[in-house]
Enzyme design. Structure first.
Site, PDB file in Angstrom:
ATOM      1  N   LYS A 101      -7.578   8.519 -11.388  1.00 61.55           N
ATOM      2  CA  LYS A 101      -7.372   8.613 -10.311  1.00 61.55           C
ATOM      3  C   LYS A 101      -6.913  10.273 -10.079  1.00 61.55           C
ATOM      4  O   LYS A 101      -6.394  10.630  -8.849  1.00 61.55           O
ATOM      5  CB  LYS A 101      -6.307   7.622  -9.713  1.00 61.55           C
ATOM      6  N   GLN A 130     -10.102   3.308 -15.406  1.00 59.80           N
ATOM      7  CA  GLN A 130      -8.849   2.566 -15.446  1.00 59.80           C
ATOM      8  C   GLN A 130      -8.646   1.337 -15.724  1.00 59.80           C
ATOM      9  O   GLN A 130      -7.642   1.393 -16.234  1.00 59.80           O
ATOM     10  CB  GLN A 130      -9.115   2.831 -13.260  1.00 59.80           C
ATOM     11  N   GLU A 174     -10.643   5.049  -2.502  1.00 62.19           N
ATOM     12  CA  GLU A 174     -10.318   4.582  -1.716  1.00 62.19           C
ATOM     13  C   GLU A 174      -9.316   5.196  -0.189  1.00 62.19           C
ATOM     14  O   GLU A 174      -9.228   6.206  -0.547  1.00 62.19           O
ATOM     15  CB  GLU A 174      -8.426   4.130  -2.234  1.00 62.19           C
ATOM     16  N   THR A 217      -4.985   1.549  -1.260  1.00 67.18           N
ATOM     17  CA  THR A 217      -6.479   1.321  -0.392  1.00 67.18           C
ATOM     18  C   THR A 217      -5.674  -0.227   0.647  1.00 67.18           C
ATOM     19  O   THR A 217      -4.912  -0.127   0.489  1.00 67.18           O
ATOM     20  CB  THR A 217      -7.382   0.806  -1.461  1.00 67.18           C
ATOM     21  N   HIS A 269      -5.656  -5.751   0.047  1.00 62.79           N
ATOM     22  CA  HIS A 269      -5.878  -5.023  -0.933  1.00 62.79           C
ATOM     23  C   HIS A 269      -5.462  -5.591  -2.809  1.00 62.79           C
ATOM     24  O   HIS A 269      -6.034  -5.732  -3.572  1.00 62.79           O
ATOM     25  CB  HIS A 269      -6.279  -3.730  -1.045  1.00 62.79           C
ATOM     26  N   ASP A 317       1.679   7.633  -5.208  1.00 58.50           N
ATOM     27  CA  ASP A 317       0.791   6.848  -4.419  1.00 58.50           C
ATOM     28  C   ASP A 317       1.038   5.456  -4.380  1.00 58.50           C
ATOM     29  O   ASP A 317       1.078   4.808  -5.331  1.00 58.50           O
ATOM     30  CB  ASP A 317      -0.479   6.529  -5.199  1.00 58.50           C
ATOM     31  N   ASP A 325      -8.540   8.625  -2.261  1.00 62.72           N
ATOM     32  CA  ASP A 325      -8.055   8.663  -3.823  1.00 62.72           C
ATOM     33  C   ASP A 325      -9.469   8.067  -4.703  1.00 62.72           C
ATOM     34  O   ASP A 325      -9.898   6.965  -4.908  1.00 62.72           O
ATOM     35  CB  ASP A 325      -6.819   8.201  -3.521  1.00 62.72           C
ATOM     36  N   TYR A 385       0.358   1.020  -2.655  1.00 63.10           N
ATOM     37  CA  TYR A 385      -0.348  -0.440  -3.537  1.00 63.10           C
ATOM     38  C   TYR A 385      -0.235  -1.140  -2.281  1.00 63.10           C
ATOM     39  O   TYR A 385       0.507  -2.209  -2.395  1.00 63.10           O
ATOM     40  CB  TYR A 385       0.193  -1.089  -4.656  1.00 63.10           C
ATOM     41  N   TYR A 406      -5.946   1.808 -18.062  1.00 61.97           N
ATOM     42  CA  TYR A 406      -4.007   1.651 -17.096  1.00 61.97           C
ATOM     43  C   TYR A 406      -3.097   0.490 -18.411  1.00 61.97           C
ATOM     44  O   TYR A 406      -1.530   0.489 -17.432  1.00 61.97           O
ATOM     45  CB  TYR A 406      -4.426   0.888 -15.934  1.00 61.97           C
TER      46      TYR A 406
HETATM   47 MN    MN Z   1      -5.063   4.921  -4.670  1.00 56.93          MN
END
Ligand code: MN
Length: 417
Positions: free
Chosen positions: A254, A241, A200, A350, A134, A127, A234, A129, A245
């Protein structure tokens, strides 16, 4: 614009210019398929009757597998030929299939009479970013509004390795996850159902072909390894999170369910919607540099629908808002020598645009819970409630051509007790 002898309702995502690939099930049969209008075509039946015999495909068993991996492993050139053959067979001026009533009866079915299955066995899942709006929004909310982007963001496509086991097909319901959260920074963490369940809005590409360990895919060759795209929801538990994280990134928040749309839309079908890539400043390092038309103009929508009342369009975004292209993502993924395989899935992150109604998550749309969305029944949302359904749509229109993805749908069920 070419016409088909198969009826295509106005506004259909599945025009003669689309011809996506998926897997269908009906009765005991599971097979690769395509969709045109509200009709699906079983490719194994078309293979039975020799419609792909002259395409020089080494092993026709690829048309009889319960996933598309072997078919798309043939590579872009061969799968483009298969798609072109299907376009020929469905075209008005072609009698090859149209006039064979028995073959039509066996191969063509109403889309609502079959079930779509997950189109590929996903090996690895990354994934990214890659939307600047975003990343900026998240930076503003959780870090420093005047310095929202982290120092690396404009130099490399930031990403993490996700889990493929929990990627599911559209229509699958997902239970609200349970986990550790720490609602009060001065108290110990607590365990329970997530209270900040989010979606997402993402697009994901699926790779065809393998590379060897140690090999890197040059950015200008990257699209040779991209078979096509699916919508990707997602699902994310923001409260889980937030606590988990640091420092290694998202983990359980996730990996409880990510939803993909059923039909893989090929890069060939998206060709008419290619657009100039955004100016990247500072200029990326040479291995990420590619000028030209490496982005796509594709409208994206998210609908939120409560269980017993009217739903609402809550997000209007566009794939063009990505800063890093898919080719740059794949070049970066492999630059250190990580090998890829057919069926790997790479999600965009996202996709938010600059306007507040184009933000691709509840976190951003409701700005960390401070700007609730008012639903038609008067109820409010800052995150997703139990029994809410999330529908994502993607489509492109240009010069009378429309290509779309169909729906990517999931309903959030209460946490399992
Ligand atoms: Mn994502």
């Amino acid at each position: 614009m070419k016409k088909s002898w198969i009826e295509i309702p106005g506004g259909s995502d599945f025009t003669l210019e689309n011809i996506p690939f998926g897997i269908i099930r009906y009765g005991d049969q599971v097979a690769p398929a395509t969709r045109i209008g509200d009709t699906v075509a079983d490719l194994s039946v078309l293979a039975d009757f020799g419609f792909f015999d002259d395409l020089d495909i080494p092993d026709l068993s690829v048309f009889y597998q319960p996933v598309l991996n072997d078919l798309i492993a043939l590579g872009r050139q061969k799968t483009s030929q298969v798609r072109q053959r299907l376009q020929e067979l469905f075209a008005d001026n072609c009698a090859l299939l149209k006039n064979q009533e028995d073959v039509c009866r066996m191969s063509l079915h109403p889309a609502n009479a079959v079930q779509n299955l997950k189109p590929v066995s996903v090996g690895d899942y990354t994934d990214f970013y890659s939307s600047i709006d975003h990343a900026t929004n998240v930076g503003k909310m959780f870090r420093d509004p005047s310095n929202a982007l982290l120092p690396n963001w404009k130099h490399l496509p930031v990403g993490y390795h996700g889990r493929s086991s929990s990627i599911v097909i559209s229509g699958t319901s997902i239970h609200r996850p349970k986990g550790q959260t720490r609602p009060d920074d001065n108290q110990p963490p607590v365990f329970g159902p997530s209270r900040q369940l989010d979606f997402e809005l993402e697009m994901a590409f699926i790779t065809c072909g393998e590379t060897a360990l140690g090999e890197s895919i040059p950015v200008e060759k990257a699209e040779d390894y991209i078979f096509g795209l699916v919508l990707f929801n997602d699902l994310s538990a923001r409260d889980i999170q937030k606590w988990e994280y640091v420092p290694l990134g998202p983990f359980l928040s996730k990996s409880f369910g990510s939803v993909i749309s059923p039909w893989i839309i090929t890069l060939d079908a998206l060709e008419p919607f290619r657009i100039e890539s955004p100016l990247q400043e500072p200029e990326p390092l040479p291995y990420l540099r590619h000028n030209g038309r490496n982005h796509f103009d594709l409208k994206l929508e998210v609908y939120l629908i409560p269980e017993h009342s009217e739903g609402k369009l809550i997000c209007n975004s566009n794939l063009r808002h990505l800063y890093w292209s898919m080719a740059q993502q794949l070049a970066h993924q492999t630059v250190a020598g990580c090998n890829i395989r057919t069926g790997d899935l790479f999600a965009s992150g996202t996709i938010s645009g600059p306007e507040p109604d184009s933000f691709g998550s509840m976190l951003e749309l409701c700005w960390k819970g401070t700007r609730p969305i008012i639903m038609p029944d008067g109820s409010r949302r800052t995150f997703v409630n139990d029994n809410d359904t999330i529908i994502m749509k993607a489509y492109a229109e240009k010069d009378g051509i429309r290509v779309g993805f169909g729906d990517c749908t999931t309903t959030i069920l209460p946490a399992k007790v």
